[in-house]
Scaffold this motif. Sequence first.
Motif, PDB file in Angstrom:
ATOM      1  N   VAL A 134       8.547  47.996  18.990  1.00 40.56           N
ATOM      2  CA  VAL A 134       8.686  46.895  18.036  1.00 40.56           C
ATOM      3  C   VAL A 134      10.068  46.943  17.372  1.00 40.56           C
ATOM      4  N   LEU A 135      10.471  48.129  16.938  1.00 41.38           N
ATOM      5  CA  LEU A 135      11.754  48.258  16.267  1.00 41.38           C
ATOM      6  C   LEU A 135      12.899  47.891  17.203  1.00 41.38           C
ATOM      7  N   ALA A 136      12.777  48.281  18.470  1.00 40.96           N
ATOM      8  CA  ALA A 136      13.818  47.946  19.442  1.00 40.96           C
ATOM      9  C   ALA A 136      13.938  46.434  19.587  1.00 40.96           C
ATOM     10  N   ARG A 137      12.773  45.743  19.646  1.00 41.31           N
ATOM     11  CA  ARG A 137      12.811  44.285  19.785  1.00 41.31           C
ATOM     12  C   ARG A 137      13.428  43.624  18.558  1.00 41.31           C
ATOM     13  N   GLU A 138      13.014  44.095  17.369  1.00 35.21           N
ATOM     14  CA  GLU A 138      13.519  43.492  16.128  1.00 35.21           C
ATOM     15  C   GLU A 138      15.016  43.725  15.937  1.00 35.21           C
ATOM     16  N   MET A 139      15.518  44.853  16.423  1.00 36.80           N
ATOM     17  CA  MET A 139      16.929  45.188  16.218  1.00 36.80           C
ATOM     18  C   MET A 139      17.807  44.810  17.402  1.00 36.80           C
ATOM     19  N   GLY A 140      17.193  44.306  18.450  1.00 35.38           N
ATOM     20  CA  GLY A 140      17.977  43.911  19.610  1.00 35.38           C
ATOM     21  C   GLY A 140      18.547  45.081  20.376  1.00 35.38           C
ATOM     22  N   LEU A 141      17.792  46.187  20.430  1.00 32.92           N
ATOM     23  CA  LEU A 141      18.243  47.394  21.108  1.00 32.92           C
ATOM     24  C   LEU A 141      17.293  47.736  22.242  1.00 32.92           C
ATOM     25  N   SER A 142      17.747  48.636  23.118  1.00 28.56           N
ATOM     26  CA  SER A 142      16.833  49.125  24.144  1.00 28.56           C
ATOM     27  C   SER A 142      15.871  50.122  23.501  1.00 28.56           C
ATOM     28  N   ARG A 143      14.673  50.212  24.064  1.00 28.46           N
ATOM     29  CA  ARG A 143      13.690  51.132  23.505  1.00 28.46           C
ATOM     30  C   ARG A 143      14.174  52.570  23.613  1.00 28.46           C
ATOM     31  N   ASN A 144      14.906  52.884  24.695  1.00 33.84           N
ATOM     32  CA  ASN A 144      15.397  54.243  24.877  1.00 33.84           C
ATOM     33  C   ASN A 144      16.373  54.621  23.760  1.00 33.84           C
ATOM     34  N   THR A 145      17.221  53.669  23.321  1.00 37.29           N
ATOM     35  CA  THR A 145      18.150  53.925  22.215  1.00 37.29           C
ATOM     36  C   THR A 145      17.380  54.304  20.963  1.00 37.29           C
ATOM     37  N   VAL A 146      16.279  53.569  20.683  1.00 39.06           N
ATOM     38  CA  VAL A 146      15.476  53.848  19.489  1.00 39.06           C
ATOM     39  C   VAL A 146      14.775  55.195  19.613  1.00 39.06           C
ATOM     40  N   LEU A 147      14.226  55.485  20.808  1.00 33.02           N
ATOM     41  CA  LEU A 147      13.512  56.752  21.002  1.00 33.02           C
ATOM     42  C   LEU A 147      14.443  57.953  20.792  1.00 33.02           C
ATOM     43  N   VAL A 148      15.632  57.895  21.366  1.00 31.50           N
ATOM     44  CA  VAL A 148      16.572  59.010  21.224  1.00 31.50           C
ATOM     45  C   VAL A 148      17.023  59.141  19.771  1.00 31.50           C
ATOM     46  N   ALA A 149      17.213  58.005  19.086  1.00 27.21           N
ATOM     47  CA  ALA A 149      17.584  58.048  17.664  1.00 27.21           C
ATOM     48  C   ALA A 149      16.476  58.715  16.854  1.00 27.21           C
ATOM     49  N   PHE A 150      15.201  58.367  17.156  1.00 27.56           N
ATOM     50  CA  PHE A 150      14.069  59.006  16.464  1.00 27.56           C
ATOM     51  C   PHE A 150      14.079  60.517  16.704  1.00 27.56           C
ATOM     52  N   GLU A 151      14.339  60.918  17.950  1.00 27.57           N
ATOM     53  CA  GLU A 151      14.342  62.343  18.280  1.00 27.57           C
ATOM     54  C   GLU A 151      15.433  63.080  17.492  1.00 27.57           C
ATOM     55  N   ARG A 152      16.589  62.479  17.374  1.00 28.15           N
ATOM     56  CA  ARG A 152      17.676  63.115  16.626  1.00 28.15           C
ATOM     57  C   ARG A 152      17.324  63.258  15.152  1.00 28.15           C
ATOM     58  N   LEU A 153      16.739  62.223  14.575  1.00 28.48           N
ATOM     59  CA  LEU A 153      16.373  62.273  13.156  1.00 28.48           C
ATOM     60  C   LEU A 153      15.222  63.237  12.897  1.00 28.48           C
ATOM     61  N   MET A 154      14.335  63.403  13.898  1.00 28.87           N
ATOM     62  CA  MET A 154      13.275  64.416  13.775  1.00 28.87           C
ATOM     63  C   MET A 154      13.893  65.810  13.780  1.00 28.87           C
ATOM     64  N   ALA A 155      14.874  66.021  14.662  1.00 33.38           N
ATOM     65  CA  ALA A 155      15.522  67.332  14.735  1.00 33.38           C
ATOM     66  C   ALA A 155      16.257  67.657  13.437  1.00 33.38           C
TER      67      ALA A 155
END
Length: 499
Positions: A50-71
């Motif tokens: 959902v966030l990827a669609r709302e921000m106009g990004l690929s889902r993979n970009t959002v997933l990797v960003a989430f992983e970095r912020l979790m780390a």
Amino acid sequence: MTHPSYPLAQRFQPVRSGVRTLQDQLVAFLRGAVAEGTLRPGERLPASRVLAREMGLSRNTVLVAFERLMAEGYLESRRGAGTYVAAGLPAPAMADSHADPRDDAPSRRRSRRAQAVREHTSPMVSGNPPGPMTPGLPALDEFPFTQWARLSGRYWRGRNAAELAYTDPAGLPALRAAISHYLRAYRGVLCEPDQVVVVGGTQAGIDITARVLLEAGETVWVEDPGYGACQKALLGADARLAPVPVDEDGIQVEAGEQLAPDARLAFVAPAHQYPTGAVMSLERRLALLDWARRAAAWVLEDDYDGEFRYGRPPISTLHALDQGKRVIYLGTLSKVLAPALRIGYLIVPHDLHETFAAMKAATDRQMPIGEQAVAAEFIASGRLAAHVRRLRTLYGRRREALRAALSSHLGELLDIQDSGAGLHFMARFASTLPADTAIAREAQRRGLGVRALSTSSPLKRQLQGLIIGFANVPQERADPCAQMLADAIKAAHPHTALA
């Protein structure tokens, strides 16, 4: 279905042609949202799709960003429930409209010496190239690039890994030996290599000297008008300044004794005082050394451009007269080569060398080894002496050309006080003009590097005039630069009558 984080998605404005990747931009955006309180601890984020669609990004970009912020600890994943802002984060300071009382002035105070330096400092010099007429700036267009590059390449081609370790904080032995030999031959300073401490320029030398010789709050004589960077370095070392007037014979020792007889150190430039150009008379030199002996004080001699005198013999150093008993000698390559090299040197008594080296190690472990090695070879091979001889001739011509151009365009408006030495003139106003700071600002706005004389006075005495560098003004630029200065004066004071 409306998710509470959708408005946040609308705030994300990615730059798709920028240097930073979309992933980096998203990580920085979400990190900032947590820091400012837009995303609060324990709050759930939208699904990555959902966030990827709302921000106009690929889902993979959002997933990797989430992983970095979790780390990093900003986000946490809960099995089967989604992604949340980490619950353990403290409440952000920006989330509350009331300021945290712990962030107000008392707890965020500057040190006394930092505040003193700040109050004594004019706006920082920008990263732009310095303009013509900048005082103290050598002819950078004459820097020996080819020789320096050749020596640098030769040095690095012959190195091994062991030579990249820490070295003597007092400086590379080869450079200290080269400096010692050069000073003996060309400045009459009798010293040995084990008296040399290599420092990062004049200000670093002043700072280290103050830290070694002064207790916090002890008094230092400084010339008035004088070298502002010296004054700031001393304030930064928690020294108390005693501004002593300067006349055509240099610092007025008698006035210094009346003002601060118990001073621990005197900072002077006897060969070519900045900015007046005064040469300290022998009578004053002897009086200063006599005071230093009687007061058990020290003299820090700044010989920043003593190599450059035109049509007259060189002036000997105070260190040579005193034989280094009470005089610490300070020299630099900034005026004979380039300020960017950041290579200066102190000549200290044998019994203080170890202490100076220890202080150097504590404040600035060592100078870059490659630049030291190249400088050592440049000096030892005689290239520096040859370079100085060539510059002395060049600067003599530039000095005469700029003097003539200023006389042509400004007539009797400026009284140029030329000591026949150094890299600059001091020009006093010969008629009523607005504050020199206004004229200097207007000149600097037009690209010139002139300085207001009044800014060099620690006591803010009513000294009005300009400090004008000539070494960095090629002969063919002398007339245009003089015209630019005349235009600046006219703009600052439209009713001025120019020649």
